[in-house]
Design a protein around this motif. Structure first.
Motif, mmCIF file in Angstrom:
data_model
loop_
_atom_site.group_PDB
_atom_site.id
_atom_site.type_symbol
_atom_site.label_atom_id
_atom_site.label_comp_id
_atom_site.label_asym_id
_atom_site.label_seq_id
_atom_site.Cartn_x
_atom_site.Cartn_y
_atom_site.Cartn_z
ATOM 1 N N THR A 164 46.920 19.840 -0.240
ATOM 2 C CA THR A 164 47.020 20.162 -1.669
ATOM 3 C C THR A 164 48.112 21.189 -1.945
ATOM 4 O O THR A 164 48.551 21.328 -3.089
ATOM 5 N N ALA A 165 48.563 21.919 -0.892
ATOM 6 C CA ALA A 165 49.596 22.952 -1.081
ATOM 7 C C ALA A 165 50.956 22.508 -0.562
ATOM 8 O O ALA A 165 51.876 23.319 -0.495
ATOM 9 N N GLY A 166 51.095 21.248 -0.175
ATOM 10 C CA GLY A 166 52.398 20.750 0.241
ATOM 11 C C GLY A 166 52.571 20.620 1.744
ATOM 12 O O GLY A 166 51.705 21.028 2.527
ATOM 13 N N PRO A 167 53.714 20.055 2.171
ATOM 14 C CA PRO A 167 53.931 19.753 3.595
ATOM 15 C C PRO A 167 54.011 20.982 4.494
ATOM 16 O O PRO A 167 53.569 20.937 5.641
ATOM 17 N N ASP A 168 54.577 22.082 4.015
ATOM 18 C CA ASP A 168 54.659 23.288 4.845
ATOM 19 C C ASP A 168 53.269 23.837 5.153
ATOM 20 O O ASP A 168 52.969 24.226 6.287
ATOM 21 N N ALA A 169 52.434 23.876 4.137
ATOM 22 C CA ALA A 169 51.060 24.342 4.336
ATOM 23 C C ALA A 169 50.315 23.427 5.295
ATOM 24 O O ALA A 169 49.564 23.891 6.170
ATOM 25 N N LEU A 170 50.539 22.124 5.158
ATOM 26 C CA LEU A 170 49.863 21.159 6.023
ATOM 27 C C LEU A 170 50.280 21.343 7.477
ATOM 28 O O LEU A 170 49.434 21.330 8.385
ATOM 29 N N THR A 171 51.584 21.538 7.734
ATOM 30 C CA THR A 171 52.060 21.710 9.108
ATOM 31 C C THR A 171 51.439 22.935 9.765
ATOM 32 O O THR A 171 50.923 22.867 10.886
ATOM 33 N N ASP A 172 51.461 24.073 9.062
ATOM 34 C CA ASP A 172 50.880 25.293 9.623
ATOM 35 C C ASP A 172 49.370 25.158 9.809
ATOM 36 O O ASP A 172 48.809 25.652 10.798
ATOM 37 N N ALA A 173 48.721 24.498 8.878
ATOM 38 C CA ALA A 173 47.270 24.330 8.973
ATOM 39 C C ALA A 173 46.883 23.535 10.219
ATOM 40 O O ALA A 173 45.962 23.905 10.957
ATOM 41 N N VAL A 174 47.585 22.434 10.452
ATOM 42 C CA VAL A 174 47.263 21.587 11.604
ATOM 43 C C VAL A 174 47.530 22.326 12.914
ATOM 44 O O VAL A 174 46.732 22.255 13.862
ATOM 45 N N LEU A 175 48.640 23.056 12.991
ATOM 46 C CA LEU A 175 48.956 23.783 14.221
ATOM 47 C C LEU A 175 47.910 24.857 14.527
ATOM 48 O O LEU A 175 47.456 24.994 15.667
ATOM 49 N N VAL A 176 47.532 25.618 13.502
ATOM 50 C CA VAL A 176 46.512 26.650 13.714
ATOM 51 C C VAL A 176 45.173 26.002 14.070
ATOM 52 O O VAL A 176 44.445 26.494 14.948
ATOM 53 N N LYS A 177 44.869 24.901 13.410
ATOM 54 C CA LYS A 177 43.613 24.209 13.722
ATOM 55 C C LYS A 177 43.605 23.720 15.161
ATOM 56 O O LYS A 177 42.592 23.857 15.872
ATOM 57 N N LEU A 178 44.696 23.155 15.615
ATOM 58 C CA LEU A 178 44.754 22.661 16.982
ATOM 59 C C LEU A 178 44.666 23.806 17.987
ATOM 60 O O LEU A 178 44.178 23.623 19.113
ATOM 61 N N MET A 179 45.133 24.976 17.586
ATOM 62 C CA MET A 179 44.965 26.131 18.454
ATOM 63 C C MET A 179 43.473 26.452 18.611
ATOM 64 O O MET A 179 43.002 26.822 19.694
#
Length: 359
Positions: free
Chosen positions: A228-243
């Protein structure tokens, strides 16, 4: 002569005591087949729900459909009867395979690229959520392994983590199903609630993505919330989640060691079956992380593995959802809801503070 006559007589009646030309008895259907077929239908329906309402992750839909099927007149008896063996198999064995394939989403290079400050932040959030939820769940007097399973689901990666820990603890199926239902419910609510807090909390898009990745339970729910906050937010979210997903292996190993120690007498004699120090599916998960980190896996293979992982986990979660017994859940509903809400506040608050300190 009598022996010869007997053999001739047996041959005349078909050699097995039956009438000549009599049809062979039908082969028995494997006990797990009806339940696995139900899980497959559940996956198709969950996929259809996700297509119609993209904001609802397929895994979330699978759990809800499993719960609904278990309480629908006409289906309920089949779910609890002929389908139980296969649905239980889906909830356990297919879950293990899905967790192994989950490792292919995680690359050490991507995780370390976020920086050591973020790694420390994620470790702190996981520790605070796990420890706080486990302590409060026991203080509330929740039954069986529910405090441990709920703490695992909130702190790591939702239903997948619950399934992994339940494998080494041998948890009661109803405890697992109840924990999955609670974590799934809160994760689904996060999809609607967190975007409303994006700007009021003063977060830019990248910070919002990291907050979502550190505070939302399931990978699919993270994607649905962060996009909902755009592609940059999505990329960081997935990386932190995978961590956070990377914390699954050491947590399961620690739980396994705890269970082994608890099931051994002071003299060293075993008081029950002791789980492997590191379960095989956890080793498989780590192996897939190592494979992905080499950078040699073609993109097409990763795409196929991702789809397979989602289908397997959807089947597993449908099976777990079908084991939820709402009357039993209602009896402990107040305490379970209190633990879920409290844990949600802890993980969201710790993640928010961590993001502000590291960005």
């Amino acid at each position: 002569m009598a022996l010869i006559s007997s053999r001739v007589r047996d041959h005349a009646v078909g050699g097995d005591g039956g009438a000549p030309g009599a049809p062979k008895p039908p082969r028995k259907v494997p006990a797990s087949l009806p339940g696995l077929a139900m899980a497959a239908v559940g996956v198709v329906l969950a996929w259809a729900v996700h297509l119609l309402v993209p904001a609802v992750p397929m895994l979330t839909a699978a759990v809800v459909l499993g719960i609904a099927a278990a309480h629908t007149p006409g289906l309920r008896a089949r779910i609890r009867g002929t389908g139980r063996a296969g649905l239980t198999m889906a909830g356990k064995r297919l879950m293990r395979i899905g967790i192994v394939l989950l490792g292919l989403k995680l690359s050490l290079h991507d995780v370390l690229g976020l920086g050591w400050a973020t790694v420390v932040m994620v470790l702190a959030v996981v520790a605070a959520t796990f420890g706080g939820t486990l302590w409060l769940g026991r203080r509330l007097g929740l039954r069986g392994d529910q405090p441990l399973l709920i703490a695992t689901g909130y702190s790591i990666c939702g239903a997948s983590a619950i399934g992994a820990v339940s494998e080494v603890t041998g948890s009661d199926e109803e405890d697992v199903a109840t924990s999955v239902a609670l974590v799934t419910l809160c994760g689904t609510l996060a999809i609607a609630v967190l975007p409303l807090l994006h700007h009021p909390l003063g977060l830019d898009d990248a910070q919002f993505g990291r907050w979502v990745g550190a505070g939302v339970h399931d990978v699919g729910q993270v994607v649905a919330t962060a996009q909902t906050a755009g592609p940059d937010a999505l990329t960081d979210a997935v990386l932190v989640k995978l961590m956070r997903v990377a914390m699954l292996a050491p947590l399961v190993a620690a739980v396994a060691m705890s269970v082994r120690a608890r099931r051994a007498t002071p003299a060293g004699a075993s008081t029950g079956k002791r789980p492997a120090l590191v379960p095989l599916f956890v080793l498989g998960f780590l192996a897939m992380v190592a494979v992905r980190s080499t950078g040699l896996v073609p993109g097409g293979v990763l795409d196929v593995a991702q789809h397979a992982q989602e289908l397997l986990l959807a089947a597993a979660l449908f099976g777990l959802g079908s084991a939820v017994h709402l009357p039993s859940l209602v009896r402990t509903g107040g305490r379970v809801a209190a633990l879920g809400l409290s844990s949600w506040v802890v993980v969201a608050g710790a993640s928010y503070v961590g993001v502000l300190l590291t960005t």
